[in-house]
Design a protein around this motif. Structure first.
Motif, PDB file in Angstrom:
ATOM      1  N   LEU A 138     -19.982 -19.981  28.784  1.00 32.61           N
ATOM      2  CA  LEU A 138     -20.580 -21.077  28.429  1.00 32.61           C
ATOM      3  C   LEU A 138     -20.276 -22.506  29.023  1.00 32.61           C
ATOM      4  O   LEU A 138     -21.286 -23.552  28.965  1.00 32.61           O
ATOM      5  N   GLY A 139     -19.014 -22.679  29.250  1.00 37.18           N
ATOM      6  CA  GLY A 139     -18.745 -23.899  29.922  1.00 37.18           C
ATOM      7  C   GLY A 139     -17.442 -23.697  30.790  1.00 37.18           C
ATOM      8  O   GLY A 139     -16.633 -22.721  30.787  1.00 37.18           O
ATOM      9  N   ARG A 146     -21.994 -28.959  34.418  1.00 37.78           N
ATOM     10  CA  ARG A 146     -20.501 -28.268  33.877  1.00 37.78           C
ATOM     11  C   ARG A 146     -20.395 -28.385  32.480  1.00 37.78           C
ATOM     12  O   ARG A 146     -20.027 -29.718  32.283  1.00 37.78           O
ATOM     13  N   ASN A 147     -20.568 -27.637  31.457  1.00 37.15           N
ATOM     14  CA  ASN A 147     -20.113 -27.843  30.127  1.00 37.15           C
ATOM     15  C   ASN A 147     -18.641 -27.577  30.099  1.00 37.15           C
ATOM     16  O   ASN A 147     -17.952 -26.957  30.858  1.00 37.15           O
ATOM     17  N   THR A 151     -21.409 -26.514  22.946  1.00 38.50           N
ATOM     18  CA  THR A 151     -21.288 -25.033  22.961  1.00 38.50           C
ATOM     19  C   THR A 151     -22.761 -24.435  22.260  1.00 38.50           C
ATOM     20  O   THR A 151     -23.108 -23.417  22.645  1.00 38.50           O
ATOM     21  N   ASN A 184     -25.658 -25.494  22.015  1.00 43.05           N
ATOM     22  CA  ASN A 184     -26.826 -25.833  22.885  1.00 43.05           C
ATOM     23  C   ASN A 184     -26.595 -24.487  24.000  1.00 43.05           C
ATOM     24  O   ASN A 184     -27.528 -23.803  24.282  1.00 43.05           O
ATOM     25  N   GLN A 185     -25.595 -24.275  24.434  1.00 46.37           N
ATOM     26  CA  GLN A 185     -25.137 -23.293  25.393  1.00 46.37           C
ATOM     27  C   GLN A 185     -25.825 -22.023  24.710  1.00 46.37           C
ATOM     28  O   GLN A 185     -26.322 -20.984  25.524  1.00 46.37           O
ATOM     29  N   ARG A 239     -29.199 -21.805  24.701  1.00 44.68           N
ATOM     30  CA  ARG A 239     -29.780 -21.436  26.278  1.00 44.68           C
ATOM     31  C   ARG A 239     -29.604 -20.058  26.606  1.00 44.68           C
ATOM     32  O   ARG A 239     -30.490 -19.709  27.294  1.00 44.68           O
ATOM     33  N   TYR A 240     -28.469 -19.387  26.479  1.00 46.67           N
ATOM     34  CA  TYR A 240     -28.252 -18.027  26.985  1.00 46.67           C
ATOM     35  C   TYR A 240     -28.644 -16.945  25.950  1.00 46.67           C
ATOM     36  O   TYR A 240     -28.301 -15.832  25.874  1.00 46.67           O
ATOM     37  N   GLU A 292     -21.857 -21.419  34.831  1.00 47.18           N
ATOM     38  CA  GLU A 292     -22.510 -21.406  33.334  1.00 47.18           C
ATOM     39  C   GLU A 292     -23.487 -20.181  33.292  1.00 47.18           C
ATOM     40  O   GLU A 292     -24.144 -20.161  34.165  1.00 47.18           O
ATOM     41  N   GLY A 293     -23.238 -19.520  31.975  1.00 49.42           N
ATOM     42  CA  GLY A 293     -24.040 -18.459  31.861  1.00 49.42           C
ATOM     43  C   GLY A 293     -23.912 -17.062  32.509  1.00 49.42           C
ATOM     44  O   GLY A 293     -24.548 -16.090  32.314  1.00 49.42           O
TER      45      GLY A 293
END
Ligand code: ZN
Ligand code: ZN
Length: 303
Positions: free
Chosen positions: A8-9, A19-20, A41, A43-44, A47-48, A297-298
């Protein structure tokens, strides 16, 4: 057993738009495990499309903000979603106090129980186990107390030998076979033996997370032979002195740990915000350990 990692980051200390900060999400069987929880995190996770209702265990390596500043936000959101399931949070001394005080002054009363378990960062020991995995600490050398985590499946399930499987098995019987049991008839007599209908268990899988740390040789023995090693690589080799000074590692050092520990695969991350292009990280690491990938990311990996 499903054992899947989503990154996730991939960043470090200061923000970069692409980049998170650090967070790794593991999906093992039905449960979610989060390692580190940098800002954003939650939000990530959205997102995923990783359901936070599944999230059961959170492991925090150390108390630098890029590894846990997202925690209070995530906990608050879980509460607003009316979570009632218990949550287990593992982290160094101080974490429980910080979170508790944040909740206190925001007058937030949780609908669910949080179990805080303090990690001892100076030694390696089994921190946790459930029916699926064990989690062992990996002492790291950093500017504040810090430990990584080794997550290991307890044992793989048995595989069915489809070519000899009787057609009349019920779903429950198939499940029992996968768990390693014989099938008995209604009188308790052996109907089908597990040994004839299944193959030996699949090798248990393992994942090791090492961030943030100075190049530290004792890591090698703890992570020996793991399926996937994540090791921080904040800098490139030309900044080894800077890495040493700030208690971080270079891509070459991460690769050396992977090579000497004979791990199956290495994923690197926690890149300093000074780098735009990450390709040199990959080239530097691959010279020493070929099976290296860059964390992005992801990125989702089956372990
Ligand atoms: Zn960091
Ligand atoms: Zn740090």
């Amino acid at each position: 057993m499903s054992f899947q990692l989503t990154i996730l980051g991939t960043g470090s200390a200061t923000p970069v738009l692409t980049r998170n900060p650090t967070a790794h999400y593991l999906h093992i069987e039905q449960d979610g495990y989060l390692i580190d929880c940098g800002e954003g995190t939650q939000n990530q996770l959205l997102r995923y499309k990783l359901r936070s209702t599944r999230l059961k265990y959170i492991f925090i390596t150390h108390l630098h903000g890029d590894h846990y500043f997202g925690l209070i936000g995530l906990i608050s959101t879980l509460n607003m979603h009316r979570r009632t399931d218990d949550l287990w949070i593992f982290g160094p001394k101080g974490l429980a106090e910080i979170i508790t005080i944040q909740l206190k002054y925001s007058d937030a009363w949780l609908n669910f129980k949080v179990h805080f378990i303090e990690t001892e960062t100076e030694k390696t020991y089994q921190l946790f186990e459930n029916e699926c995995v064990t989690v062992t600490t990996i002492p790291l050398v950093h500017r504040v107390p810090c430990c990584g985590f080794l997550i290991k499946e307890k044992r793989g399930k048995r595989k069915l030998r489809k070519e000899v499987l009787p057609a009349d098995l019920s779903i429950d019987e198939i499940k029992s076979l996968k768990e390693g049991y014989d099938i008995l008839d209604e009188n308790g007599q052996l109907k089908y033996s597990n040994a004839t209908l299944t193959k030996p268990e699949v090798e248990p899988k393992s994942y090791a997370f090492c961030s943030d740390t100075l190049f530290h040789e004792p890591i090698i023995e703890i992570v020996r032979g793991v399926d996937l090693l994540y090791h921080e690589a904040t800098f490139l080799k030309d900044l080894t002195a800077r890495a040493t000074q700030t208690c971080h590692s270079t891509a070459a050092q991460a690769a050396e740990i992977a090579e000497r520990a004979k791990v199956k695969k290495l994923v690197i991350g926690h890149y300093s915000s000074r780098y735009k292009d990450l390709e040199p990280f990959l080239l530097e690491a691959k010279k020493i350990f070929e099976n290296t990938i860059l964390s992005t990311e992801g990125l989702t990996l089956d372990i």
